[in-house]
Write a protein that holds these residues in place. Structure first.
Motif, PDB file in Angstrom:
ATOM      1  N   ILE A  99       8.178  36.813  26.546  1.00  0.00           N
ATOM      2  CA  ILE A  99       9.150  37.588  25.765  1.00  0.00           C
ATOM      3  C   ILE A  99      10.461  36.821  25.754  1.00  0.00           C
ATOM      4  O   ILE A  99      10.940  36.376  26.802  1.00  0.00           O
ATOM      5  N   THR A 100      11.037  36.648  24.577  1.00  0.00           N
ATOM      6  CA  THR A 100      12.319  35.958  24.484  1.00  0.00           C
ATOM      7  C   THR A 100      13.307  36.786  23.665  1.00  0.00           C
ATOM      8  O   THR A 100      12.919  37.484  22.724  1.00  0.00           O
ATOM      9  N   PHE A 101      14.573  36.685  24.034  1.00  0.00           N
ATOM     10  CA  PHE A 101      15.670  37.323  23.312  1.00  0.00           C
ATOM     11  C   PHE A 101      16.720  36.259  23.029  1.00  0.00           C
ATOM     12  O   PHE A 101      17.059  35.469  23.913  1.00  0.00           O
ATOM     13  N   ARG A 102      17.236  36.247  21.827  1.00  0.00           N
ATOM     14  CA  ARG A 102      18.317  35.314  21.515  1.00  0.00           C
ATOM     15  C   ARG A 102      19.144  35.887  20.365  1.00  0.00           C
ATOM     16  O   ARG A 102      18.598  36.541  19.465  1.00  0.00           O
ATOM     17  N   PRO A 103      20.454  35.650  20.382  1.00  0.00           N
ATOM     18  CA  PRO A 103      21.312  36.158  19.301  1.00  0.00           C
ATOM     19  C   PRO A 103      20.861  35.619  17.948  1.00  0.00           C
ATOM     20  O   PRO A 103      20.445  34.461  17.837  1.00  0.00           O
TER      21      PRO A 103
END
Length: 231
Positions: A99-103
């Motif tokens: 799982i990845t989160f980035r602006p």
């Protein structure tokens, strides 16, 4: 005396009026900012090319169902509880989940802890729902989820140009925002209800109905779906 008294009244009212006007001018930027932010997020809801259901069509790992529990638009405001949910389908040989989160590009950073993005890897598990929480979303943030399939890297670098079909499956892709819609409220409530079932299970029909995924949850699934809430 009357003239002097009247002049004083006029001056007093004029001063009060100027103070009120100054106060309104000071508030004006704040009042104008909120509609602009709401409009910007509304535009993103219409244009974001998300896909809340990931996976391909070949191979047990790459074709395994993976879905973000978000509205059909794949744009979601997590709300004050900041719960996110992932639905994983049955598999004969489960793989870890990345799982990845980035602006969103050009939108700054989500907050201090997500300034350069954030990555998590969840252990391989059977069919079920996994609930996670994240820091407060302050700017539109991309959320991607996909399985770490064994041999995917080697397959991707193969000389056979047709091997791209089995190399990697498209990730589930959603956009997290701060401005909630009516659809977000319904999903937030369903996730909060699932959180109360952490460590137990819920009927598969209930999950399909709550998130509009009934067509994907077939008879091959267990009748009750486990709810996992890792710390």
């Amino acid at each position: 005396m009357k003239t002097v008294f009247s002049l004083k009244v006029v001056m007093k009212r004029w001063t009060a009026g100027m103070a009120l006007a100054a106060g309104l001018l000071a508030l004006a930027p704040l009042v104008a900012l909120e509609p602009l932010q709401a409009q910007a997020q509304s535009d993103l809801r219409k244009s974001f090319p998300g896909r809340r259901v990931g996976g391909g069509t070949r191979g047990d790992c790459s074709s395994r169902l993976l879905a973000h529990l978000v509205p059909a638009s794949s744009v979601f405001a997590p709300g004050k509880d900041r719960f996110l949910g992932l639905l994983e389908g049955p598999s004969a040989s489960p793989s870890p989940l990345e799982i990845t989160f980035r602006p969103l590009s050009g939108r700054g950073t989500a907050d201090g802890s997500m300034a350069s993005g954030q990555r998590r890897v969840l252990p391989a598990s059977g069919p079920g729902i996994t609930l996670i929480s994240l820091p407060s979303v302050k700017v539109p943030t991309m959320w991607e989820s996909s399985y770490l399939c064994p041999g995917a890297a080697a397959t991707a670098t193969s000389a056979d140009p047709l091997n791209f079909v089995a190399a990697e499956s498209p990730p589930a892709l959603s956009l997290l925002v701060s401005d909630a819609s009516k659809e977000d409220g319904a999903v937030q409530a369903s996730l909060a209800k699932l959180h109360r079932s952490c460590g137990s299970s819920v009927p598969r029909e209930e999950v399909g109905t709550a998130f509009g995924l009934s067509d994907l949850i077939t008879a091959q699934w267990p009748e009750r779906i486990p709810v996992r809430c890792p710390v």
